[in-house]
Design an enzyme around this catalytic site. Sequence first.
Site, PDB file in Angstrom:
ATOM      1  N   ASP A   1       1.055  -1.222  -0.004  1.00 32.67           N
ATOM      2  CA  ASP A   1       0.000   0.014   0.134  1.00 32.67           C
ATOM      3  C   ASP A   1       0.836   1.359  -0.051  1.00 32.67           C
ATOM      4  OD1 ASP A   1      -2.233   2.166   0.752  1.00 32.67           O
ATOM      5  OD2 ASP A   1      -3.311   0.155   1.112  1.00 32.67           O
TER       6      ASP A   1
ATOM      7  N   GLY B   1       4.830  -0.313  -4.185  1.00 29.26           N
ATOM      8  CA  GLY B   1       3.679   0.174  -3.182  1.00 29.26           C
ATOM      9  C   GLY B   1       2.917   1.098  -3.967  1.00 29.26           C
ATOM     10  N   HIS B   2       2.081   1.946  -3.239  1.00 30.95           N
ATOM     11  CA  HIS B   2       1.351   3.076  -3.755  1.00 30.95           C
ATOM     12  C   HIS B   2       1.704   4.465  -3.793  1.00 30.95           C
ATOM     13  CE1 HIS B   2      -2.445  -0.034  -3.088  1.00 30.95           C
ATOM     14  NE2 HIS B   2      -1.339  -0.770  -4.038  1.00 30.95           N
ATOM     15  N   GLY B   3       2.852   4.418  -3.397  1.00 28.13           N
ATOM     16  CA  GLY B   3       3.439   5.782  -3.440  1.00 28.13           C
ATOM     17  C   GLY B   3       3.403   6.601  -2.326  1.00 28.13           C
TER      18      GLY B   3
END
EC number: 3.2.1.15
Length: 342
Positions: free
Chosen positions: A142, A164-166
């Site tokens: 995430d 990941g999601h940044g």
Amino acid sequence: MIFVMVQIAGTIVAPEEPRNWDPKNPRIWIVFSNLEGARIQGGGVIDGSGSKWWAASCKINKTNPCRGAPTAMTIDSSSKVRVKGLTIQSAQQMHFTISRSVAIRISGVRVDSPPDSPNTDGIHISESTDISIQNCRIGTGDDCISIVNASSNIKMKNIDCGPGHGISIGSLGKDNSVGIVTGIVLDTATLTGTTNGLRIKTWQGGSGYVRSVRFENVKMDDVENPIIIDQFYCDSPTVCKNKTEAVKISQVIYRNISGTSRTSKAMKFACSDTVPCSNIVLNNINLERENGTAETYCNCAMGFDYGFVRPAADCLRNDDSSRCSGGSENNNRKHGQVNTEL
Ligand SMILES: *[C@@H]1O[C@H](CO)[C@@H](O)[C@H](O)[C@H]1NC(C)=O
Ligand SMILES: *[C@@H]1O[C@H](CO)[C@@H](O)[C@H](O)[C@H]1NC(C)=O
Ligand SMILES: *[C@@H]1O[C@H](CO)[C@@H](O)[C@H](O)[C@H]1NC(C)=O
Ligand SMILES: *[C@@H]1O[C@H](CO)[C@@H](O)[C@H](O)[C@H]1NC(C)=O
Ligand SMILES: *[C@@H]1O[C@H](CO)[C@@H](O)[C@H](O)[C@H]1NC(C)=O
């Protein structure tokens, strides 16, 4: 003041069976609370043994009930704590949360979980002020770093994120709530193969504001949405209706950001029609799409760009302010007027 030193040199491993978890503490594992002046260090490993929790997540299998899992490590209601040189891996849900705290310094922390592990944010900051995160390497399923409500003066430097999601501000404004985040700086980061790069996400119907944010010296490699403001964020199984209220986003500077985008919309400013984004500033941006043309998308986003900016972001200057109510107010186009100094 009592000075506490916590030395973690070995590996601390969580029990792996969710059914063996103490039901009185369903959302926490290792917690440091009410500390004033402490060091947590030692080069050791905190291992959440999360794989059975992940398999039980409703994000992985929709027939599972949506239940929160423990955060591997939490610092709560504390001040003047330094965390240095630890690895946190395979968390049951989030890896490391800092909540209701002031003056916390994190450095040399590593987060390691697979890209398909659900809701496993790396470092999550909530209701905290004067936080610095330096020299951290975060790979997870995430957000690498997420900053949520009532947080201010957060500095991130030398961050390596991916998978990941940044790096995210938000989500904010869920269920018509108030969300306030101010004074965020990210300086020097690499994002590799992440779904988002630099993201601000808010729900329709919220209120409050995100103000004074600076992202600079960032290198992207194969990032799906390198620069994104999403005021239509909706992480729920049902469609989220548009509402008139929204968390206001202003004074966001992106400077010296380069690299590759996996999608055509290398920059996306999806702002609310009724609460437009203002003072979005771009300077020295070079984002390319590996195969094909990159572009900038704007909906009710206002600001300006200067220096080299690719893809072109003329839409920031031209957005239709007749449709976007209240848009022209507060939209200083001289960059000298934008204050994001901390
Ligand atoms: C999802 O969970 C249900 C009930 O536990 C199970 O029968 C099903 O095989 C699972 N589906 C997947 C794709 O794992
Ligand atoms: C966000 O923080 C503010 C205080 O800064 C508080 O009034 C508000 O209730 C918080 N919102 C949520 C959703 O907790
Ligand atoms: C721009 O950012 C890169 C990191 O992506 C850094 O190496 C470079 O020094 C920065 N340039 C300037 C002018 O600060
Ligand atoms: C909400 O508004 C945006 C911007 O006008 C629009 O693109 C989107 O389709 C709308 N969403 C819904 C669910 O109506
Ligand atoms: C770009 O195109 C080349 C040649 O067609 C292909 O080999 C490569 O996989 C493509 N890259 C992406 C990211 O689609």
